[in-house]
Enzyme design. Sequence first.
Site, PDB file in Angstrom:
ATOM      1  N   ARG A   1       0.841  -1.192   0.000  1.00 13.74           N
ATOM      2  CA  ARG A   1       0.000   0.000   0.000  1.00 13.74           C
ATOM      3  C   ARG A   1       0.880   1.247   0.000  1.00 13.74           C
ATOM      4  O   ARG A   1       2.009   1.218   0.492  1.00 13.74           O
ATOM      5  CB  ARG A   1      -0.909   0.012   1.232  1.00 13.74           C
TER       6      ARG A   1
ATOM      7  N   LYS B   1      -1.748  -2.915   8.048  1.00 14.16           N
ATOM      8  CA  LYS B   1      -2.930  -2.560   8.836  1.00 14.16           C
ATOM      9  C   LYS B   1      -2.898  -3.289  10.172  1.00 14.16           C
ATOM     10  O   LYS B   1      -2.490  -4.441  10.256  1.00 14.16           O
ATOM     11  CB  LYS B   1      -4.204  -2.918   8.070  1.00 14.16           C
TER      12      LYS B   1
ATOM     13  N   HIS C   1      -3.133   2.287  -5.504  1.00 17.84           N
ATOM     14  CA  HIS C   1      -3.886   1.063  -5.229  1.00 17.84           C
ATOM     15  C   HIS C   1      -4.106   0.267  -6.513  1.00 17.84           C
ATOM     16  O   HIS C   1      -4.192  -0.966  -6.480  1.00 17.84           O
ATOM     17  CB  HIS C   1      -5.225   1.400  -4.567  1.00 17.84           C
TER      18      HIS C   1
ATOM     19  N   ARG D   1      -1.170  -1.812  -7.008  1.00 26.59           N
ATOM     20  CA  ARG D   1      -1.283  -2.969  -6.102  1.00 26.59           C
ATOM     21  C   ARG D   1      -2.200  -4.021  -6.705  1.00 26.59           C
ATOM     22  O   ARG D   1      -1.877  -5.220  -6.705  1.00 26.59           O
ATOM     23  CB  ARG D   1      -1.815  -2.473  -4.759  1.00 26.59           C
TER      24      ARG D   1
ATOM     25  N   HIS E   1      -3.438  -9.336   3.480  1.00 23.63           N
ATOM     26  CA  HIS E   1      -4.871  -9.420   3.744  1.00 23.63           C
ATOM     27  C   HIS E   1      -5.126 -10.313   4.958  1.00 23.63           C
ATOM     28  O   HIS E   1      -4.576 -11.409   5.046  1.00 23.63           O
ATOM     29  CB  HIS E   1      -5.622 -10.007   2.550  1.00 23.63           C
TER      30      HIS E   1
ATOM     31  N   TYR F   1      -9.291 -11.087  -6.715  1.00 22.49           N
ATOM     32  CA  TYR F   1      -8.330 -11.127  -7.809  1.00 22.49           C
ATOM     33  C   TYR F   1      -8.533 -12.346  -8.702  1.00 22.49           C
ATOM     34  O   TYR F   1      -8.180 -12.329  -9.875  1.00 22.49           O
ATOM     35  CB  TYR F   1      -6.899 -11.077  -7.266  1.00 22.49           C
TER      36      TYR F   1
END
Length: 311
Positions: free
Chosen positions: A162, A186, A257, A260, A283, A292
Amino acid sequence: MGTGTADARAALPPALTEVLAGYEEHLRSQRDLSEHTVRAYVTDVVGLLDHLARRGGEQPDHLDLAALRSWLAQGRTTGHSRATTARHAAAARSFTRWLHRAGHATEDVGLRLVSPRAHRTLPDVLAPDQARAVVESAAGAEEPIGLRDAVVLELLYASGIRVSELVGLDVDDVDRGRRVLRVLGKGRKERTVPYGLPAEKALDAWLTRGRPALAAADSGPALLLGARGRRLDAREARRTVHAAVAAAPGAPDIGPHGLRHSAATHVLEGGADLRSVQELLGHASLATTQIYTHVTVERLRAVHAQAHPRA
């Protein structure tokens, strides 16, 4: 937090103001969320509590399932999308779960709240030749800013990290011998992400000729620097990506993004398994990564429709 949200918060009954402050502290200190995420959760919960107060509720245990449903329904009547409604429902469930665990409510009323699922839109991605044109757009630069922009583009596409993770990198987060990055994602979860030889070459040029020319007393350990020597701002990194994409023929209008998304799609198309891509992207849930697979299937269908004689 916007003026409207601040005004609504200031007008809440004392008991609701108190639990809101407790919830905000919980998000910061116990869940260790970013300031951006904390603001988003608090903004949604302020809206919920404002709605509760307008219905006459003044205590945390006045929040019941009817109030939750009424709040979501009001949002839909004012034009909220399915995605916004789903986000509000998630924020409400997080809040009611905390209310119950913290002893402010006898039950978790959010457990029975059902909301529509947000439509998952397929992200725009670059074709491999477009991605190559984008990341090589700054190749050959000799001035410090150009050398830095080359690293921004190469690392974003090479690693799939990110933009917030990119600008948060310090010099010692780069293991050049193993060609991996130590990334803080995150929830402050750390992961190790590989990058390739082109990115290593861009890094070498930046660290030997670019960064020393921009470094200042307040640069600290930041890997990437702005023109004034401070840590690179994410907005500047986004501008770099948008400019490079705009110059690539036929490329969709994407930002960091989108790079990404492109990296994840190209890795999957190259034969990587979904679990590896999940680890690469950081994730928490495999379900997030599965979008994806839909991207690659849609691309396969498009190729099939164009190329197969009986499509």
